[in-house]
Design an enzyme around this catalytic site. Sequence first.
Site, PDB file in Angstrom:
ATOM      1  N   HIS A  14      -4.132  -2.037  -4.205  1.00  0.00           N
ATOM      2  CA  HIS A  14      -5.521  -2.415  -3.885  1.00  0.00           C
ATOM      3  C   HIS A  14      -6.418  -2.357  -5.120  1.00  0.00           C
ATOM      4  O   HIS A  14      -7.573  -1.929  -5.052  1.00  0.00           O
ATOM      5  CB  HIS A  14      -6.084  -1.499  -2.800  1.00  0.00           C
ATOM      6  CG  HIS A  14      -5.245  -1.406  -1.566  1.00  0.00           C
ATOM      7  ND1 HIS A  14      -4.904  -2.511  -0.815  1.00  0.00           N
ATOM      8  CD2 HIS A  14      -4.674  -0.329  -0.953  1.00  0.00           C
ATOM      9  CE1 HIS A  14      -4.162  -2.115   0.212  1.00  0.00           C
ATOM     10  NE2 HIS A  14      -4.000  -0.805   0.144  1.00  0.00           N
ATOM     11  N   SER A  36       0.843  -1.198   0.000  1.00  0.00           N
ATOM     12  CA  SER A  36       0.000   0.000   0.000  1.00  0.00           C
ATOM     13  C   SER A  36       0.882   1.255   0.000  1.00  0.00           C
ATOM     14  O   SER A  36       1.566   1.515  -0.982  1.00  0.00           O
ATOM     15  CB  SER A  36      -0.961  -0.039   1.192  1.00  0.00           C
ATOM     16  OG  SER A  36      -1.974   0.912   1.046  1.00  0.00           O
TER      17      SER A  36
END
Length: 233
Positions: free
Chosen positions: A159, A124
Amino acid sequence: MHKTQIIAMGGGGFSMEENPALDLYVLAQTRKRTPAVCFLATASGDADAYIEKFYAAFKSHPCRPTHLPLFRRTPDLKQVLLTQDVIYVGGGNTKSMLAVWRDWGLDAHLRQAWERGIVLGGASAGSICWFEHGVTDSIVGPLTALPCLGFLPGSNCPHYDSEPLRRPTFRKLVAGGMLPDGVAADDGVALHYIDGRLARVVSNRPRAKGYRVTRAGKRAVERRLATRYLGKK
């Protein structure tokens, strides 16, 4: 001359799942029996629970885990970072993380570590930070483009399959020229860069993939990347 390596995960690793395949893959790239691995939880404000989760996971792996605090008494940054085999960056607020790093001069130490052959990686925020630009949710409201460290060329979006707005926003930003061409990764996918080039894409989920997104006129073209599944077929 040292081989440089960055392993950028779209999401996954110890912070999101019990499957250790991606974390073990990162450790294996050091070619050492018990590599020293340092966790940077800056993007979470050095959250205690996050750091504890890192130790709980990595103490069961063949490695020597430690972490580098920036919100408590902070050690000699250069000495800590340059004695590692892996520097693993956690998720959270990427914009705030980069601001803190730059104020401490950590960005320069990370570049030196990278150039010395220390494996850099993370998920991330710990993925997009290495690229020229990334797609971030650091600010309330729509996802935005964020200038990052620029160790790797182009842009990055994590994501890609798990957060509904990631894919359309990344494509829109690339199509509109607000982001350069780049790469994206589903959760459970790692983009492994060697000497600045994407060498392979691996996944701990059978159907998860990596993608290359490029601008063609006024639209974005998405191409699925060959992705090697790390589990049993």
